[in-house]
Every structure is written in C-alpha cells, then in structure tokens.
Enzyme design. Structure first.
Site, PDB file in Angstrom:
ATOM      1  N   HIS A 251       1.039  -0.846  -0.113  1.00 45.48           N
ATOM      2  CA  HIS A 251       0.318   0.288  -0.171  1.00 45.48           C
ATOM      3  C   HIS A 251       0.797   1.219   0.303  1.00 45.48           C
ATOM      4  O   HIS A 251       0.138   2.731  -0.576  1.00 45.48           O
ATOM      5  CB  HIS A 251      -0.528  -0.399   1.509  1.00 45.48           C
ATOM      6  CG  HIS A 251      -2.222  -0.746   0.777  1.00 45.48           C
ATOM      7  ND1 HIS A 251      -2.980  -0.952   1.857  1.00 45.48           N
ATOM      8  CD2 HIS A 251      -2.232  -1.245  -0.472  1.00 45.48           C
ATOM      9  CE1 HIS A 251      -4.497  -1.659   1.857  1.00 45.48           C
ATOM     10  NE2 HIS A 251      -3.739  -1.596  -0.075  1.00 45.48           N
ATOM     11  N   HIS A 378      -4.349  -5.494 -10.993  1.00 43.00           N
ATOM     12  CA  HIS A 378      -3.496  -4.946 -10.298  1.00 43.00           C
ATOM     13  C   HIS A 378      -2.778  -4.666 -12.113  1.00 43.00           C
ATOM     14  O   HIS A 378      -1.864  -3.918 -11.925  1.00 43.00           O
ATOM     15  CB  HIS A 378      -2.910  -5.456  -9.474  1.00 43.00           C
ATOM     16  CG  HIS A 378      -4.105  -4.738  -8.581  1.00 43.00           C
ATOM     17  ND1 HIS A 378      -3.548  -3.827  -7.146  1.00 43.00           N
ATOM     18  CD2 HIS A 378      -4.693  -6.069  -7.320  1.00 43.00           C
ATOM     19  CE1 HIS A 378      -4.621  -3.638  -6.706  1.00 43.00           C
ATOM     20  NE2 HIS A 378      -4.734  -4.908  -6.039  1.00 43.00           N
TER      21      HIS A 378
END
Length: 401
Positions: A251, A378
C-alpha cells in the site's frame, strides 16, 4: 535490457492476463462476469457469485483493453459488464450498489465505500473507452460517494453503511480512501473537470501528510470514527485477510503511485517528495533480502508480521517505480528487480495470469476459492499505466540508465 521496459513487452504481459479471463469470464446466462477462475488451471470454481469489486474491476480491465488497441472482444466485454453493474448491482430504491449477488439475487447489500470507489473507476475507464453509459455511471457513483460517504469535517470517506443507509460503521480505513483517490484521479483525467482533482488532493493531503505525520511518515490502515489511529486494531488476528494489523509495504507503493499521478495535475512539490519517501519506505521495510519479494505486513521496524508475498503488491510497486523513474532513473533498478521477481515467481508460466499469494519462500499455497477474487486488475492496470506513459514520452519513460 529488461523486456518490460518496452511497449511490446508490457503489452504482451497485459494481453496475457486479459486472455486468461476471456471468454470464460463472460456469463451469458445471468449476465455480468464469472470472475472465480482457479489461478493455476483456469477452470471456473464458482459460476454464481457476483462480487461488486470483481465486476467493477473487470469493466476497468476490458475498458483498458479497448484503449490499448486490444482484441475487439474487449469492447463487447466491457459493455457486457457495465450493463450488469449499472442495472443488477445497482439498487434503485436505496441508490447504492449491492456488495454480493448470487446470480442476480442480492445476498449482501452492505454499502461499502471500497466497492463504490471501484464502480467510479469502472465508469471513468468505460467513459474513456467510449463505452455507452460510462459517463452516466461515473456521475451517479460520484454523487453517492459525496452524499453518503464523504465527511467534510475530516476531508475523508467513511467505510461502510447498512443497506438502507441508516447506520454508518464506526470503522474508518485507508484502503477505501486510497481506491477512492485512484478513481477520482481517473475521473478527473477522462473528464478534465477540476473538482475531481480537488477532492483527490484533499484525500491525499489528509492521508499522506497529516495522518502519516503521526506515525513517523508511515501509513497506518485502521482508524476510529474520529480518524484517530487505531493501533491495536485486529492485533489478535495478524492473518486477517482484508484488515490485518501492521504496515503494508504494497500500500505504501500504491500510495506512491497515486501521488505521482496527482502530481501531473498539481504543482505542489510535496507530492513527488512524499511519493519517493513512501516508495523508499516500502522497499526498505518490506523487501525480503533472503528470498526476494515484498512482505505482506510488517512492524514499523520492518520485522515481518505476515511474510507471505502478494501479487498485487508487486504489480503496484512496478507501476510506482515506472512513474518515479521519470523523475529519478535510479528507480529503474527497482522496476527491473520487481519484474524479475514477478516473472520468476508470480506469473503463471502456463497462462500468464498472476498468482494471488505465495509463501515467503515463493511456494504456492492451497488456493482460496472464495467469492472475493482479484480478476487481474492490478497487473493489467499497472502494465497499461506504464505503456500509456511510455507512449506519451515517446519511448523515453524507461530508456534511461
């Protein structure tokens, strides 16, 4: 030279993931997508579950396929999914998106900001690809996010609400805000409307500067309803699938990427400075020097809490390093190293899809055949991002040494 520094290499990786899901993902009986494919063998293990996030992410994927001059079926696949998102996932009575369906029947109508963020992203990318209904979806979702989730006193978004919107959870989280920021940036880029960037900037500044200042520049994931750091959240569940305790290197890299994108539309110098700091922190704290790859969660010292290696974290770090390399070519070293790990361990050599999770040593655990899946969003998004920036810079994005 790393083949993924070229448009052709990136497009090949991008196309492989799309090909893994199509055509098996197209549900011709109930509509929408069948996102639950076994990551090793490609067979469908659940043809009924329709998860809001998987639906929206697949719309994003096929819209990007259309934008990247992919096969003609990308457009029809994006249209197919957007129709399902805008009619079946959408609850016209309560004006929100249902979280989980069994076929076309809602089984969980909880209103998650996270899911609405991806619906906004889907609308934005569909609009960019000139898919009919994309702009209408974008506007509708943004209205819900602003009216139901945004908290003006804090400059951030709440996490979830009951199906009738009568109760708001006391939990506040980084993840929902990070993906709302991502969707806001996409909406701003495809419409050219400044209010999307203004809201994105507010979220970025609150999280990446103000809240992070309370944890020595690192990004904590969990907060109370007054946006105080909840440092003990789930400390007794270190393996929690979606809300683990600790810091997530993946993250930090993802926030770095988003700050780089925002910096393309704002002049504030702190955006790039923080992007570099967050990416550097991700690698300093999260990189496994013995077995390579990024840990899932770590303590502030870098000691791993969960030492598994997730595919999404490496895809996001690849996207972040590609953008950062435009400003400092030393980030190409990480770009190459991340791709080397991905091709050696994370990419299925048979189909080209990315595995969800590996052990620390790089072994495949037993697959999790649940309804919450990652349908290639992703790697597809970050390959497209690198290709798009490379084309914009006429091939110079990753040419430096």
């Amino acid at each position: 030279m790393n083949v993924y520094r070229t448009h052709e290499g990136l497009h090949h990786a991008f196309r492989d993931v799309l090909n893994f899901y199509y055509p098996d993902c197209i549900d011709v009986r109930t509509g929408g997508y069948v996102a639950q494919l076994d990551e090793r063998e490609g067979y469908v293990y659940d043809s009924r579950s329709k998860h809001l996030v998987a639906t929206a992410r697949a719309v994003n994927n096929f819209s990007l396929g259309t934008l990247a001059d992919g096969p003609e079926w990308c457009r029809t696949a994006a249209e197919h999914g957007l129709r399902f998102l805008s009619t079946v996932h959408w609850d016209p009575e309560q004006r929100g998106y249902d979280w989980l369906l069994d076929g076309r029947v809602p089984v969980d109508r909880t209103r998650y900001c996270y899911g609405h963020a991806f619906a906004l992203l889907a609308g934005a990318r569909a609009h960019q690809a000139e898919i009919p209904g994309g702009r209408e979806e974008l506007d509708r979702v943004f209205e819900v996010l602003e009216e139901r989730f945004f908290e003006p006193d804090h400059g951030l978004y709440a996490d979830r609400a009951s199906p009738d919107w009568s109760e708001l959870s006391s939990y506040r989280g980084a993840n929902a805000n990070m993906h709302t920021l991502e969707a806001l940036l996409a909406a701003g880029e495809v419409t050219g409307e400044e209010h999307f960037f203004d809201r994105a900037y507010t979220v970025a500044e609150r999280f990446a500067r103000e809240l992070a200042a309370e944890t020595d520049g690192l990004l904590w994931e969990h907060y109370t309803d007054s946006w105080a750091h909840d440092l003990s959240y789930n400390e007794d569940e270190p393996d929690h699938q979606f809300r683990p305790p600790g810091y997530q290197p993946g993250h930090h890299a993802e926030w770095a990427k988003l700050l780089c994108l925002l910096a393309e539309h704002r002049e504030e110098k702190w955006l790039l400075t923080r992007a570099m700091e967050l990416f550097d922190a991700a690698m300093d704290l999260g990189w496994d020097d013995q077995y390579e790859g990024l840990y899932y969660t770590v303590e502030s010292s870098g000691k791993p809490i969960v030492d598994d290696k997730y595919g999404w974290a490496h895809a996001e770090a690849i996207g972040a390093s590609a953008l950062l390399a435009r400003h400092d070519t030393t980030y190409l070293e990480w770009y190459d190293r991340l791709w080397e790990y991905a091709t050696t361990h994370l990419i299925n050599p048979r189909y080209g899809n990315w595995y969800e999770r590996l052990t620390r040593e790089g072994e495949l655990p037993e697959p999790d055949h649940g309804p919450e899946v990652e349908p290639g969003y992703h790697p597809i998004t970050n390959c497209w991002l690198a290709m798009e920036r490379l084309d914009r810079e006429e091939g110079t994005l990753m040419a430096g040494e």
